[in-house]
Design a protein around this motif. Structure first.
Motif: not given
Length: 316
Positions: A24-36, A181-193
């Motif tokens: 999609l281009g534009g802003l790809v927002l990668l949201r991570d945390s301390v754990e991931w 988040s409102s600016l992002a065309q693609t938003e990736v939130t990292l998590g898991g087990t």
């Protein structure tokens, strides 16, 4: 399936996921945390863009250039244009290659490009910039960079621009996170087990409903993705988990549905303005012996019968 076929299938699934993040281009927002942590995924996307022949600019603010380049082979490193804001973010050394406005000046300079070659800009990280710049200023710069290839009235052929922004979500409040988040065309939130990372991918396509999917993966030492087959969730229409669903039929003053008895009563009711054939015959054909009426009119002295001058009775 032979091991080589399995490797090719895994590579195909890996490219499919990376392509979906960059398509999609534009802003790809990668949201991570301390754990991931998300820097490894950022470097995997950088590697994918470099192998596709795109110009790749790295705005390194949070880690050193050596640490960021670690793990890439020489071919990938030679394709990266690294802007080092980690050692001297305010350009105290007055080097000629540094941008005068720091990372924000670098972003604004990239808005003036006219090159038709696709460009990927990696920001490591957005959190570093948010802690030092006003949120509105940063959002305006990101919007200008990520939308420069779709400006109305611009006849110049500017290549697709993808901005990869790493955001440490736990460092910021809901306001800045929501604005990015409102600016992002693609938003990736990292998590898991335990021992298994996942990426919740939200895509916002123009004139379409947002879709989301969850992909389980692991990142290899060469920053290739090892996707876990069978654990991905198909794309679904996106619904914000923080907003409870609203039933539009609650608290109504009328019923939207009728029971069987109510439907039969409605169908048997004859409305006043609906004339049946029997009622029409009764009104148009008087019955024998029915009394008829006549109107007798005798003109008055003041009645105006002059059709040529109907207002002559008015004393004007």
């Amino acid at each position: 399936m032979t091991p080589s076929e399995g490797a090719r299938a895994g590579t195909g699934r890996e490219l499919e996921m990376l392509d979906s993040l960059l398509a999609l281009g534009g802003l790809v927002l990668l949201r991570d945390s301390v754990e991931w942590e998300g820097r490894s995924l950022l470097k995997a996307l950088v590697k994918k863009s470099a192998l596709c022949g795109e110009q790749v600019h790295i705005l390194g603010c949070e880690v050193s250039e050596e640490e960021f380049r670690e793990g890439f082979d020489s071919d990938i490193n030679n394709r990266l244009v690294y802007h080092d804001f980690f050692r001297d973010p305010l350009n105290w050394s007055k080097t000629e290659e540094a941008f005068p406005g720091g990372p924000l000046g670098a972003l604004r300079a990239m808005c003036k490009r006219t090159d038709p070659v696709p460009v990927t800009i990696a920001l490591d990280s957005l959190s570093w910039l948010l802690l030092r710049l006003p949120c509105t200023t940063l959002c305006q710069a990101l919007h200008a960079v990520s939308h420069q290839d779709s400006c109305p009235g611009d006849s110049s052929s500017v290549g697709k621009v993808s901005v990869l922004g790493l955001l440490h979500e736990e460092l910021h409040g809901p306001g800045p996170v929501g604005a990015l988040s409102s600016l992002a065309q693609t938003e990736v939130t990292l998590g898991g087990t335990t021992g298994q990372a996942s990426a919740h991918i939200l895509c916002r396509r123009p004139r379409q409903r947002p879709t989301d999917q969850t992909q389980w993966f692991s990142i290899l030492p060469d920053f290739s993705l090892d996707l876990q087959e069978g654990l991905s969730v198909e794309s679904q229409p996106y619904s914000d988990p923080h907003i409870p669903p609203v039933d539009p039929t609650t608290h109504l003053t009328f019923n939207l549905h009728l029971s069987k008895k109510e439907r039969e009563a409605r169908d048997s009711l004859i409305l006043p303005f609906q004339f049946s054939s029997e009622k029409q015959q009764a009104l148009l054909r008087p019955r024998p012996g029915q009394a008829t009426s006549h109107i007798f009119y005798e003109p008055d002295a003041y009645d105006d019968l002059d059709q040529e001058d109907p207002d002559d009775d008015l004393d004007i």
